[in-house]
Design a protein around this motif. Structure first.
Motif, mmCIF file in Angstrom:
data_model
loop_
_atom_site.group_PDB
_atom_site.id
_atom_site.type_symbol
_atom_site.label_atom_id
_atom_site.label_comp_id
_atom_site.label_asym_id
_atom_site.label_seq_id
_atom_site.Cartn_x
_atom_site.Cartn_y
_atom_site.Cartn_z
ATOM 1 N N TYR A 102 0.765 -1.347 -0.004
ATOM 2 C CA TYR A 102 0.329 -0.179 0.379
ATOM 3 C C TYR A 102 1.106 1.501 -0.260
ATOM 4 C CZ TYR A 102 -3.374 -3.466 1.086
ATOM 5 O OH TYR A 102 -4.621 -4.638 0.826
ATOM 6 N N TYR A 103 1.406 1.433 -0.468
ATOM 7 C CA TYR A 103 2.863 2.244 -0.251
ATOM 8 C C TYR A 103 3.532 2.898 -1.601
ATOM 9 C CZ TYR A 103 4.187 5.131 3.133
ATOM 10 O OH TYR A 103 4.140 6.325 4.173
ATOM 11 N N GLY A 137 -9.628 -2.584 1.710
ATOM 12 C CA GLY A 137 -11.099 -0.890 1.821
ATOM 13 C C GLY A 137 -10.648 -0.090 1.098
ATOM 14 N N ASN A 138 -9.312 0.264 2.272
ATOM 15 C CA ASN A 138 -8.892 1.674 2.598
ATOM 16 C C ASN A 138 -8.457 1.781 1.939
ATOM 17 O OD1 ASN A 138 -10.154 1.680 4.806
ATOM 18 N ND2 ASN A 138 -8.786 0.715 6.186
ATOM 19 N N PHE A 139 -7.566 1.334 0.659
ATOM 20 C CA PHE A 139 -6.723 1.150 -0.847
ATOM 21 C C PHE A 139 -6.951 1.402 -2.087
ATOM 22 C CE2 PHE A 139 -4.454 1.320 3.147
ATOM 23 C CZ PHE A 139 -3.215 2.510 3.411
ATOM 24 N N SER A 140 -8.867 1.745 -2.301
ATOM 25 C CA SER A 140 -9.399 1.464 -3.524
ATOM 26 C C SER A 140 -9.030 0.081 -4.548
ATOM 27 C CB SER A 140 -8.398 2.459 -4.375
ATOM 28 O OG SER A 140 -8.794 3.875 -3.467
ATOM 29 N N GLU B 89 -1.160 7.962 -1.496
ATOM 30 C CA GLU B 89 -2.340 7.261 -0.991
ATOM 31 C C GLU B 89 -3.678 8.240 0.080
ATOM 32 O OE1 GLU B 89 -4.542 4.586 -1.819
ATOM 33 O OE2 GLU B 89 -3.568 3.420 -3.677
ATOM 34 N N PRO B 90 -4.773 8.482 -0.567
ATOM 35 C CA PRO B 90 -5.458 9.853 1.230
ATOM 36 C C PRO B 90 -5.483 8.806 2.153
ATOM 37 C CG PRO B 90 -6.443 8.104 -0.796
ATOM 38 C CD PRO B 90 -5.198 8.187 -1.522
ATOM 39 N N TYR B 91 -4.969 7.828 2.287
ATOM 40 C CA TYR B 91 -5.840 6.783 3.716
ATOM 41 C C TYR B 91 -3.812 7.201 4.320
ATOM 42 C CZ TYR B 91 -6.760 3.877 7.263
ATOM 43 O OH TYR B 91 -7.101 2.899 8.700
ATOM 44 N N ASN B 92 -3.201 7.152 3.580
ATOM 45 C CA ASN B 92 -1.699 7.298 4.194
ATOM 46 C C ASN B 92 -1.163 9.021 4.720
ATOM 47 O OD1 ASN B 92 -0.628 4.266 3.864
ATOM 48 N ND2 ASN B 92 -0.138 5.435 1.396
ATOM 49 N N SER B 181 -11.799 8.397 -8.209
ATOM 50 C CA SER B 181 -10.884 8.201 -8.398
ATOM 51 C C SER B 181 -10.025 6.916 -7.226
ATOM 52 C CB SER B 181 -8.954 9.077 -8.236
ATOM 53 O OG SER B 181 -9.179 9.781 -8.865
ATOM 54 N N PHE B 182 -10.470 7.046 -5.714
ATOM 55 C CA PHE B 182 -10.462 6.102 -4.888
ATOM 56 C C PHE B 182 -11.548 5.595 -4.660
ATOM 57 C CE2 PHE B 182 -7.053 9.685 -4.849
ATOM 58 C CZ PHE B 182 -6.120 9.527 -5.194
ATOM 59 N N ARG B 183 -11.339 4.571 -3.423
ATOM 60 C CA ARG B 183 -12.333 3.755 -2.608
ATOM 61 C C ARG B 183 -12.046 3.732 -1.712
ATOM 62 N NH1 ARG B 183 -16.052 0.635 -6.557
ATOM 63 N NH2 ARG B 183 -16.109 -0.975 -4.304
ATOM 64 N N VAL B 184 -12.664 3.842 -0.757
ATOM 65 C CA VAL B 184 -11.940 4.216 1.396
ATOM 66 C C VAL B 184 -12.868 3.777 2.165
ATOM 67 C CG1 VAL B 184 -10.632 5.519 2.641
ATOM 68 C CG2 VAL B 184 -9.989 6.018 0.029
ATOM 69 N N LYS B 185 -12.845 2.892 2.745
ATOM 70 C CA LYS B 185 -13.755 1.921 3.401
ATOM 71 C C LYS B 185 -13.647 2.798 5.091
ATOM 72 C CE LYS B 185 -16.516 -1.815 4.774
ATOM 73 N NZ LYS B 185 -17.502 -0.865 5.592
ATOM 74 N N GLY B 186 -12.407 2.837 5.449
ATOM 75 C CA GLY B 186 -12.331 3.958 6.536
ATOM 76 C C GLY B 186 -12.509 2.174 8.055
#
Lengths: 451, 363
Positions: A102-103, A137-140, B89-92, B181-186
C-alpha cells in the motif's frame, strides 16, 4: 571475528503486548497518542543499550479489536512517531513498519532516507506484506492480494527502494520492471547508513526467502526452542545462497518477559494480567476473534476450545477448580505440551501444593509466542539458553504492560546479562548498523534493472 | 486601528524562491532545529515545510518526517507540512496529518500541493495529465481526509480499566467513500486530531488554485507580484468559498513576500520593483508590509527570504520587532493550537448529530 553478543529490540504497543495490558493498574490507558510517553519508554531502553525501538503498524481499524488487540486498533502513524523519537533520543535504532502493498516505492524511499538523515543513521524498515484483508478496502483495491502477488510485488519494490537510495544525478535509476516504472534519482541524499536496516518477519517459504536475501534483522514468533532452532538454521542456510554470512543476519524472536525480584512476585503479576482477560461461555459458535500478537487467528476463550485441542472433554467444569489429574493422564500430545507450558509459567501442577485450574488451561491455550515468567536469573537463563543453542541472536522484547514491565526488564534482567558477559554495557557506535556490527553497504551503482 | 498580522515562514530550500545557502544544510537535523526555534522565538505563527517529489537541489528531507522531528524540538509554532495529492494514497496522507496533529498537540497543518506545481509523474509511473485532473484528485482526497479525520468521534475512547471497555463502537464510523479515483472504507486508525480537523493550507497563483483554496483551505497563500493581483486572487478565493456556502470569515488570507533587507545585504536588491519584494531598511520594509496588507486586506504574510539564514537574522533582529512596536504583530499568547492562534473555531464532527453546528470548512 568479534564475539557474538545479544541484541534487543522493544516492540512498542502503547497498552502493552498483553491483550489486557492496558488494564494493569500502572499502565497508561491513553498512551497510544501520547508521544511524550513513547519518548519516555524509549529512553528507558536506550539507557539499557537496546538496539532498537520497534513501531508496528496496521493499515485499517476495527472496533472489534478492543478485547483482543486494543493497541493495534488505533495509534500514531509510525513515521511520525519515529521522527519524533529521533528528536528525543541519540543512539537507539528506530524501526518503522511499512507495507509495500500500500505504498509507493519513491515515497517510501524518501521517507526512510529522511528518517535516516534526521536520526543521523538510526532508521530501519520493518518490511511487512500485510496479511490484513480489510486494509485493501482503504486503498481502492478490489480485493486482498494473495501471498504470491504480495511477495512478487515486494521483491521488486525492495530492489527499487535500494536503487533509489543509491541513485544520484549522475546515476538516476530508470527502473522499468514488472510492477514499477520509476525514473529517479531520489531527491534526498544517500542515507547516512547507505541503506537503512531492513527487518522482516514471517514463516512462510516466500517470507523466509525474502528475509534471507534482504533482511538484516529477522524477527519470528516461534514459541518453543525446538521450532526456533529449526527456523534459525533454515534462514541462515538460505542466506548463504545469496552470498551472505552468518553474522549478516540477526534473528530475534519475540519474547514476552514477566519478571520481578522473586519468582513468586512474577507469577502474581502474570496471574494479575491474565485475570483481566474476558473469557467466553462454553459451547461452540460465534466467530473467533483475532488474538495474540502476530496476527494469528484466534481461538475461543472457553473450555470447549481447550477440550478440542487436548482431546479430553472438560467443557462445563468450574473454571476456578483444580484440574483433575486424570485430564492430564488422558490428554493427547498437544494437551501434554499445554499442561507442561502452563506449569512452566505458573509453577502450578495437577499435583502438589499449587494446583492449576481450568481457567489456567484456557489462558494457556489462547497464548501465543514465547513467554517467560520468573526472577532475573530465571529470565536470564532462558535468554542465554536460546542464545547459546542458536535459537536466537537476541530478542524482540514484547512488554506485556507498559511502562512497568519495560522498567523491570531494564533494571533486573539487563544487568544480569551484562554480568554474564552476554550483552553490551555501552553502545560502540551511533548508528543502528553499528549496533548490529554491519558495515555501510557500497552503492549498487549498476542497478541491474536499468542496464 | 489596523489589525495585527500573522507571520508565517516558507521553508522551501529546493524552490526557485530560495537560493542555496552554504551555511544551511537542509538534511542536517541541528540546522533544522535552530531554524524552527529561531522562528518560534521571533514570533512566527507557523513554519511551512514545503516539499517536492521531483528533481530538487539541494537535497532535503521529506516534509512530514521533518515536521514530526521538529514537533519535539518546538512548543508553540505551527508546523505545516507539504504533501502532494497527485502522488499519495489518501489513507496514508490523512493519517500522517492526523498523527502530526497529535504529536504537536494541535499545531499541525497540511500544505496541499498538486502535480500541477510539481510535475513528478515519472517517479511514479504516471503519464502527464491535465491540470484539472490533478485538481479533481486533490478535491476528492480532501473530501476523504475530512471524513477520515472525523471517523472517530472525540469521545470514542472509553478506556475504562474496571469494565475493560476500551472504545465505544458506535462512535467509530466507516466513511464508505466511493469516488472517481478512490474507494476508501475507513475508519481511520488514528483518534480524531486535537484540532478536530488539521489546518489546510494552499498556495494560490491562479484561478484553479484559488478555487481549490476557497473550497478547502483554512490558509490561502496568495502569490502574486503586485498588490492589485494579490487582491484579485483574494477575491477569487473568497468567491469560491461563497460558492460552496463557506463563511468567508473562515479563510485566513496571506501574501507571500520576499524581503531584501538593508542597503548592503548579501542578497542584493530585487531585480525588479514589485510589491511583494519588500526592500530597504527595516523601517521601510515594515512600511511596505503594512501598505501591502492594507491594500489587499490580508490576515498576514508568509515570508520567503531568498537566503534562508541571513534573511531570517535580519527579520528577527529588526523587522519583526518593528512590526510589534507598531502593534501590527499578532501574538500567539494564550493559544494552544494553531487553529486557536488563527482564531478559527474547532469544527464539529460531521458524523455527530447531537447539536446543529457550523462547520468552518466545506464538508
Amino acid at each position: 571475528m568479534s564475539k557474538r553478543e545479544l541484541h534487543f529490540g522493544l516492540m512498542f504497543w502503547a497498552g502493552g503486548t498483553h491483550p489486557s495490558g492496558w488494564r494493569y493498574p500502572s499502565s497508561h490507558a491513553g498512551a497510544a497518542f501520547d508521544i511524550e510517553f513513547l519518548q519516555r519508554v524509549t529512553r528507558i531502553v536506550e539507557a539499557a543499550k537496546f538496539d532498537f525501538l520497534f513501531l508496528g503498524d496496521r493499515l485499517a481499524s476495527d472496533p472489534s479489536l478492543q478485547t483482543t488487540n486494543p493497541s493495534q486498533m488505533s495509534r500514531l502513524e509510525p513515521f511520525v512517531s519515529g521522527a519524533s523519537l529521533a528528536a528525543a533520543t541519540s543512539h537507539i535504532g528506530i524501526v518503522v513498519t511499512a507495507n509495500p502493498t500500500y505504498y509507493d516505492p519513491y515515497n517510501l524511499a524518501r521517507m526512510f532516507a529522511s528518517l535516516d538523515h534526521l536520526s543521523q543513521g538510526r532508521a530501519s524498515w520493518n518490511l511487512v506484506t500485510g496479511a490484513d484483508e480489510i486494509a485493501a478496502g482503504n486503498f481502492s483495491r478490489q480485493g486482498h492480494w494473495d501471498t504470491e502477488r504480495r511477495y512478487d510485488w515486494a521483491d521488486e519494490f525492495v530492489t527499487v527502494v535500494r536503487g533509489l537510495w543509491d541513485s544520484d544525478a549522475i546515476t538516476p535509476l530508470h527502473h522499468k520492471g514488472r510492477y514499477f516504472d520509476v525514473a529517479g534519482p531520489l531527491n534526498v541524499k544517500r542515507p547516512p547508513q547507505g541503506h537503512p536496516v531492513i527487518l522482516h518477519a514471517g514463516t512462510s517459504d516466500r517470507s523466509r526467502e525474502l528475509g534471507a536475501r534482504d533482511a538484516d534483522v529477522i524477527f519470528a514468533g516461534q514459541a518453543t526452542i525446538e521450532s526456533a532452532k529449526a527456523y534459525y538454521a533454515d534462514v541462515k542456510s538460505r542466506a548463504g545462497k545469496y552470498g551472505r554470512k552468518d553474522g549478516d543476519i540477526a534473528i530475534l524472536p519475540g519474547l514476552t518477559p514477566v519478571v520481578a525480584e522473586t519468582t513468586q512476585k512474577a507469577v502474581e503479576i502474570f496471574d494479575h494480567l491474565n485475570s483481566f482477560i474476558a473469557l467466553e461461555p462454553d459451547g461452540d459458535g460465534g466467530e473467533a476473534s483475532r488474538y495474540g500478537s502476530l496476527g494469528r487467528m484466534g481461538k475461543r476463550r472457553n473450555l470447549t476450545a481447550v477440550s478440542a485441542a487436548i482431546g479430553v472433554d472438560i467443557s462445563g467444569q468450574d473454571r476456578d477448580a483444580a484440574v483433575d489429574p486424570v485430564v492430564l493422564a488422558e490428554a493427547n500430545e498437544d494437551g501434554q505440551r499445554l499442561f507442561a507450558d502452563v506449569t512452566r509459567l505458573t509453577r502450578r501442577d495437577v499435583k502438589g501444593r499449587n494446583r492449576l485450574t481450568y481457567r489456567d488451561l484456557i489462558i494457556g491455550h489462547i497464548s501465543t509466542g514465547a513467554v517467560v515468567v520468573g526472577d532475573p536469573n530465571e529470565v536470564a537463563d532462558h535468554i542465554q539458553l536460546w542464545f547459546d543453542e542458536r535459537a536466537a541472536d537476541g530478542f524482540n522484547i514484547f512488554p506485556p504492560y507498559v511502562p512497568e514491565s519495560v522498567e523491570a526488564f531494564a533494571s533486573l534482567v539487563v544487568p544480569e546479562l551484562q554480568r554474564r558477559g552476554l550483552y553490551r554495557t555501552d553502545y560502540s557506535g551511533s548508528t543502528f548498523r553499528d549496533h548490529l556490527g554491519l558495515a555501510k553497504p557500497a552503492p549498487i551503482l549498476a542497478n541491474a534493472s536499468s542496464l | 486601528m489596523a489589525k495585527p498580522l500573522h507571520l508565517g515562514f516558507l521553508y522551501a530550500p529546493h524552490s526557485g524562491h530560495q537560493t542555496h545557502d552554504e551555511s544551511f544544510d537542509p538534511l542536517n537535523p541541528i540546522h533544522l532545529t535552530s531554524l524552527a526555534q529561531d522562528l518560534e522565538r521571533t514570533g512566527f505563527a507557523f513554519l511551512l515545510v514545503d516539499d517536492s517529489v521531483g528533481h530538487a537541489e539541494p537535497a532535503r528531507n521529506e516534509a512530514f518526517t521533518t515536521a514530526s522531528f521538529l514537533a519535539t524540538r518546538t512548543h508553540h509554532i505551527g508546523l505545516i507540512a507539504a504533501a502532494n495529492t497527485s502522488y499519495v494514497e489518501p489513507y496514508n496522507v490523512t493519517r500522517l496529518a492526523a498523527s502530526l496533529d497529535h504529536v504537536t498537540h494541535g499545531r499541525a497543518g497540511w500544505l496541499v500541493s498538486t502535480g500541477v506545481a510539481d510535475p513528478a509523474g515519472a517517479n511514479y509511473g504516471q503519464a502527464a495529465v491535465a491540470p484539472d485532473v490533478h485538481y479533481q484528485r486533490a478535491d476528492e482526497i480532501l473530501d476523504i481526509a475530512r471524513r477520515l479525520w472525523d471517523s472517530w468521534e472525540d469521545d470514542a475512547f472509553i478506556r475504562d480499566k474496571q469494565s475493560g471497555v476500551f472504545v465505544d463502537g458506535p462512535k467509530i464510523h466507516p466513511i464508505d467513500h466511493i469516488g472517481p479515483s478512490f474507494r476508501v472504507k475507513g475508519p481511520l486508525n488514528v483518534a480524531r486530531p486535537p484540532q478536530g480537523q488539521v489546518i489546510v493550507a494552499h498556495r494560490v497563483v491562479d484561478r484553479r488554485s484559488a478555487d481549490f483554496a476557497g473550497r478547502h483551505a483554512d490558509i490561502a497563500i496568495l502569490g502574486a507580484e503586485t498588490a492589485g493581483n494579490i487582491a484579485a486572487l483574494r477575491d477569487n478565493v473568497l468567491a469560491a468559498a461563497r460558492g460552496v456556502h463557506r463563511d468567508e470569515q473562515h479563510v485566513r488570507l496571506f501574501a507571500e513576500i520576499v524581503p531584501f533587507i538593508g542597503p548592503d545585504h548579501a542578497a542584493g536588491t530585487p531585480t525588479t520593483r514589485v510589491a511583494n519584494h519588500v526592500s530597504g531598511t527595516p523601517t521601510e520594509i515594515v512600511d511596505q508590509i503594512e501598505a501591502l496588507a492594507n491594500a489587499a486586506t490580508l490576515d498576514g504574510l508568509v515570508v520567503a527570504p531568498r537566503l534562508l539564514l541571513s534573511g531570517l537574522d535580519a527579520l528577527s533582529r529588526d523587522v519583526v520587532p518593528e512590526l510589534a512596536r507598531r502593534q501590527r504583530l499578532r501574538s500567539g499568547d494564550g493559544s494552544a493550537t494553531l487553529r486557536e492562534r488563527l482564531s478559527l473555531a474547532r469544527p464539529c464532527n460531521i458524523f455527530e448529530h447531537k447539536a446543529p453546528c457550523q462547520a468552518s470548512t466545506a464538508a
